[in-house]
Each structure stands twice: as structure tokens, then as C-alpha cells.
Motif scaffolding. Sequence first.
Motif, PDB file in Angstrom:
ATOM      1  N   GLU A   1      -3.416 -68.256 -11.503  1.00  0.00           N
ATOM      2  CA  GLU A   1      -3.277 -68.060 -10.059  1.00  0.00           C
ATOM      3  C   GLU A   1      -4.467 -67.342  -9.442  1.00  0.00           C
ATOM      4  O   GLU A   1      -4.482 -67.102  -8.240  1.00  0.00           O
ATOM      5  CB  GLU A   1      -2.000 -67.252  -9.772  1.00  0.00           C
ATOM      6  CG  GLU A   1      -0.710 -67.941 -10.188  1.00  0.00           C
ATOM      7  CD  GLU A   1      -0.456 -69.208  -9.396  1.00  0.00           C
ATOM      8  OE1 GLU A   1      -0.861 -69.260  -8.227  1.00  0.00           O
ATOM      9  OE2 GLU A   1       0.137 -70.145  -9.957  1.00  0.00           O
TER      10      GLU A   1
ATOM     11  N   ARG B   1      -6.530 -69.056  -6.413  1.00  0.00           N
ATOM     12  CA  ARG B   1      -5.927 -68.954  -5.093  1.00  0.00           C
ATOM     13  C   ARG B   1      -6.179 -67.568  -4.481  1.00  0.00           C
ATOM     14  O   ARG B   1      -6.490 -67.466  -3.287  1.00  0.00           O
ATOM     15  CB  ARG B   1      -4.420 -69.215  -5.186  1.00  0.00           C
ATOM     16  CG  ARG B   1      -3.700 -69.139  -3.851  1.00  0.00           C
ATOM     17  CD  ARG B   1      -2.197 -69.339  -4.021  1.00  0.00           C
ATOM     18  NE  ARG B   1      -1.521 -69.306  -2.743  1.00  0.00           N
ATOM     19  CZ  ARG B   1      -1.328 -70.355  -1.962  1.00  0.00           C
ATOM     20  NH1 ARG B   1      -1.782 -71.538  -2.346  1.00  0.00           N
ATOM     21  NH2 ARG B   1      -0.705 -70.240  -0.804  1.00  0.00           N
TER      22      ARG B   1
ATOM     23  N   TYR C   1      -9.729 -67.329  -3.246  1.00  0.00           N
ATOM     24  CA  TYR C   1      -9.921 -68.082  -2.004  1.00  0.00           C
ATOM     25  C   TYR C   1      -9.359 -67.313  -0.805  1.00  0.00           C
ATOM     26  O   TYR C   1     -10.022 -67.214   0.241  1.00  0.00           O
ATOM     27  CB  TYR C   1      -9.234 -69.439  -2.129  1.00  0.00           C
ATOM     28  CG  TYR C   1      -9.228 -70.237  -0.848  1.00  0.00           C
ATOM     29  CD1 TYR C   1     -10.385 -70.843  -0.374  1.00  0.00           C
ATOM     30  CD2 TYR C   1      -8.058 -70.377  -0.105  1.00  0.00           C
ATOM     31  CE1 TYR C   1     -10.387 -71.566   0.799  1.00  0.00           C
ATOM     32  CE2 TYR C   1      -8.049 -71.104   1.068  1.00  0.00           C
ATOM     33  CZ  TYR C   1      -9.212 -71.701   1.523  1.00  0.00           C
ATOM     34  OH  TYR C   1      -9.202 -72.414   2.694  1.00  0.00           O
ATOM     35  N   GLU C   2      -8.167 -66.759  -0.949  1.00  0.00           N
ATOM     36  CA  GLU C   2      -7.558 -66.029   0.169  1.00  0.00           C
ATOM     37  C   GLU C   2      -8.371 -64.779   0.522  1.00  0.00           C
ATOM     38  O   GLU C   2      -8.577 -64.477   1.706  1.00  0.00           O
ATOM     39  CB  GLU C   2      -6.122 -65.643  -0.192  1.00  0.00           C
ATOM     40  CG  GLU C   2      -5.180 -66.841  -0.290  1.00  0.00           C
ATOM     41  CD  GLU C   2      -3.793 -66.443  -0.750  1.00  0.00           C
ATOM     42  OE1 GLU C   2      -3.635 -65.276  -1.193  1.00  0.00           O
ATOM     43  OE2 GLU C   2      -2.875 -67.283  -0.673  1.00  0.00           O
TER      44      GLU C   2
END
Length: 390
Positions: free
Chosen positions: A230, A233, A236-237
Motif C-alpha cells: 500500500e 498509494r 502518491y497522496e
Amino acid sequence: MSERRARPAPKNSGAKGSRKSVWRRALTPPSGPSDAPAPADGPSAPEPAEPPSIVQAALYRDGVRVSSPATLADTFRELREQRSGMAWIGLARPPESELLSLAAEFDLHPLSVEDAMEAHQRPKLERYGDTLFVVLRAARYLDAPEEVDFGELHVFVGPDFVITVRHGAAPDLSAVRHRMEKTPELLRLGPEAVLYAILDAVVDGYAPVVAGVQNDIDEIETEVFRGDPEVSRRIYELSREMVEFQRATRPLVSMLHALMAGFAKYGTDEELQRYLRDVADHVTHTSERVDGFRQALADILTVNATLVTQQQNAEMRALAEAGFEQNEEIKKISSWAAILFAPTLVGTIYGMNFEHMPELSWRFGYPFAIGLMGVVCVSLYVIFKRRDWL
């Protein structure tokens, strides 16, 4: 001090067209006196109660609070009565009617009022006559979701007033007001001192965000080398948040330099000059940290992609090796099956029990069959062995 114009009577806007055109018509003063008669539809309806968007309004004289009006109308009235005072009005997500009332009272430029209504503006500094309009992007770090929350603050600074329009939870200007009221010698310097205190509060609010983001990046690095699926993700956030953070901090550098460039022209107090230079240093430091965060996240994303590719290659190699081993086993099984099939074939032919079976009366028939089986089996074994099937 220049005398403000009298507040014009409210207009009936009628059917709404585009929102900006309505604001411009409402904020632009008429070219001449209006001769239109008052509507004859009976007495005008009472104005609705003022919504609770006023966080706090106060009047100051010589750095000391002299009153705390409850409504905008009271603030306007008391400010007219105290010509040497300064009004500090704090609003949170105000309705259009309040901003139009402020624009009429303090002669705010229509474009700046439009920006304050619209929100979602980039940080900027604009001067309209003797009024300064500043847009700031505040930030705060939320520990529970581990994310950065951004707010927007619009500041109007005039000769005898400061108006703050807040869109979002950050920043908390009540602490700024309390600090300024505890230092009347600074508050006595006027609206510019309030502006610099607000700038300092917004910039100081970036420090916990920088610390929280640094902690997130450290955790992400650990997750990357641990192989957490994970983590991509999360990278990226956080990268998106850093883009927003960069948009909030980078324009402040040029804004503060523009303010410093006007020290001599506008006769800024020396204490405020030192104050502003300190804020500019903090902004520059924060902007550099944010740039470093973006680069670090880009590098981490590259490393993560490399590690993921290596892991995929290792898995593919393991699958290929497993397939190769299976092929080798199949070759061995197939080779032995072919070798054992040869004598079975010869024996089957001789076991047909035909009446006129050739070679039945031949004395060397049985040895010949056994020899034929052996020759075929040995030949097949040699062939398979040379091909590394056995």
C-alpha cells in the motif's frame, strides 16, 4: 486620514445573471445620482438577522481595545465616531450581503471583494489605492488521518481597518488577536502590524505541518524497504499534498519581498521591518523544505518502483525455474515411458496367438525377440541420455 464615503443605499438586484456581473453592479458606484422613485409596493420588508459569520469585531485606540461591537452596523457607527481608532473585523465564510456592506463602508475594490467571495484563490498581494488585499493559504497537520488540511484567508488592510475573511478551519486568528492585545506597543503601529502578525501566524502554522510530513516520509521509507503493497498509494497522496503545500508557500516569498520593497515608500516602522524580515526568513526556509519533500518523495517513488520491479523479476525467475524443473521431470518420465513401451510392443505382437504367426517354429525366435527388446531399449536410453532427458 481620508474621509470615507457614505454607505450607499442597498439595491434590488432582481433576477440573477452571472454571479460576477451581479457583484460588479453591486460594488461599482453609480455614475450619477439616481432619480428612480422608490418602489410603491408598500413598506420594505425588514432586513434579515445578521448571520453568525462575525467571529469577532473590535475597535482599538493607541493599541488598546476600546469596544467590541456585536454587529457590523455597530462597528461602522463606532468607527465613524472614533476617528483615531482602528477596526479589526474577523469573518468566517461570510454571506455575500456582509461583504457588500463592508465594500460599501470601506470602499473596497470590486475585484478584491469578488476574490473574497469566490475563495479558492492563489496566494497573492494586491494594492488598490490605500487598501492592501492579501490572500494566504494556511495549513494544519491532522494526526489521526495523517494528512494536511488547507484553509484560505483573505485580508483587507486599510488606513484604519483590518478585515479578515476566513475560508476553512485554519488559521486560528483568535490567538493572534490575543497576542497583539498583550503587546499594545506593537498594536499601536496600526493595521500593518496586524497584517504582519497574521503573516507570522500563518507561517508559524507551517512548522507542525513540516514536522508531520517529515515523520510521514520516514515511515514511508521504512514501508518501501519492508515491501508494503500500500505504500505506493501513500506516496502518491502525500505527493499531492506537497504540491498544494508548495502552492501555498512559494508565492509568499515574492509577496514578502514585495512588502519589503515598499518599506521606504510607505514609511514602514523599523520594528515592523525587522518583524517582516523574520517572517520572510521562515517562509524561505519552509519553502525550501517543501521543495526538498517533493524531491524526496519523487526519489522514494523511483526506489519503490525499482524494488517492485526487482521483486516481480525474482518472482518471474522463480516461476521460470519451477517450470524448468517440471519440464525436466516430464522429460525423464516420458523417456522411461518410451523405453518401457518398446518391449511391451514387441511382447504384445508375439502374444497375439495367431495360428499362422510367423517365426513361431523358428528356433531363434524367442532370443531374437528378447534381443530386439534390449536393442530398442538401449538405443532409446542412449538417445535420451545424449539429449539430457535422463
